[in-house]
Write a protein that holds these residues in place. Sequence first.
Motif, short mmCIF file in Angstrom:
data_model
loop_
_atom_site.label_atom_id
_atom_site.label_comp_id
_atom_site.label_asym_id
_atom_site.label_seq_id
_atom_site.Cartn_x
_atom_site.Cartn_y
_atom_site.Cartn_z
N UNK A 34 -66.90 8.39 -5.65
CA UNK A 34 -65.73 7.76 -5.04
C UNK A 34 -66.03 7.32 -3.60
N UNK A 35 -66.79 8.13 -2.87
CA UNK A 35 -67.16 7.76 -1.50
C UNK A 35 -68.02 6.51 -1.48
N UNK A 36 -68.92 6.40 -2.44
CA UNK A 36 -69.76 5.21 -2.54
C UNK A 36 -68.91 3.97 -2.82
N UNK A 37 -67.99 4.07 -3.76
CA UNK A 37 -67.12 2.92 -4.08
C UNK A 37 -66.23 2.53 -2.91
N UNK A 38 -65.70 3.54 -2.22
CA UNK A 38 -64.84 3.27 -1.07
C UNK A 38 -65.64 2.60 0.05
N UNK A 39 -66.86 3.07 0.28
CA UNK A 39 -67.72 2.48 1.32
C UNK A 39 -68.06 1.03 0.99
N UNK A 40 -68.38 0.75 -0.26
CA UNK A 40 -68.68 -0.63 -0.67
C UNK A 40 -67.45 -1.52 -0.53
N UNK A 41 -66.31 -1.02 -0.91
CA UNK A 41 -65.06 -1.78 -0.76
C UNK A 41 -64.79 -2.07 0.70
N UNK A 42 -64.97 -1.07 1.55
CA UNK A 42 -64.72 -1.22 2.98
C UNK A 42 -65.64 -2.26 3.60
N UNK A 43 -66.90 -2.26 3.20
CA UNK A 43 -67.87 -3.20 3.80
C UNK A 43 -67.75 -4.61 3.24
N UNK A 44 -67.32 -4.76 1.99
CA UNK A 44 -67.23 -6.09 1.38
C UNK A 44 -65.99 -6.86 1.80
N UNK A 45 -64.92 -6.17 2.10
CA UNK A 45 -63.66 -6.84 2.41
C UNK A 45 -63.53 -7.09 3.91
N UNK A 46 -63.05 -8.26 4.25
CA UNK A 46 -62.73 -8.56 5.64
C UNK A 46 -61.35 -8.02 5.96
N UNK A 47 -61.04 -7.89 7.23
CA UNK A 47 -59.73 -7.40 7.63
C UNK A 47 -58.64 -8.40 7.26
N UNK A 48 -57.57 -7.86 6.71
CA UNK A 48 -56.35 -8.59 6.38
C UNK A 48 -56.57 -9.78 5.45
N UNK A 49 -57.46 -9.64 4.50
CA UNK A 49 -57.61 -10.62 3.42
C UNK A 49 -57.09 -9.97 2.15
N UNK A 50 -56.02 -10.50 1.63
CA UNK A 50 -55.37 -9.90 0.48
C UNK A 50 -56.29 -9.92 -0.74
N UNK A 51 -56.07 -8.98 -1.64
CA UNK A 51 -56.89 -8.89 -2.85
C UNK A 51 -56.79 -10.14 -3.69
#
Length: 115
Positions: free
Chosen positions: A92-109
């Motif tokens: 879960x930490x790996x997935x959360x880290x990847x999600x955090x790094x791939x997404x820009x701030x305030x860009x909706x899904x």
Amino acid sequence: MLRSVQGIVLRSMDYGEGNKIISLFTPELGKVSVMARGAKKVKSRHAAVTQLFTYGDFVFFKQRGQMGSLNGAEIIEAHHALREDLHKSAHASYLVEMTDRMLGDELAAATYLNS
């Protein structure tokens, strides 16, 4: 502007003596950083909701170009079993880290799904 969203805590960082900065992933706003004032203190009402993997309702005040300030939060799912199992927590930490790094701030899904 006062915002009320559901989201999951992607990252929780200590800031100063008593505060935390949390990154939330929300369907409406995407990734948002919010300051939880006093969250590190023993009697804080925000201590539990700022834990990693916590899914909840978050109410925060955010002005354009500034970090939000957490006003209130309510836990929907704390994911205790995820934190107790070392293997599940690592994945879960790996997935959360990847999600955090791939997404820009305030860009909706929806922005990512439609492109």
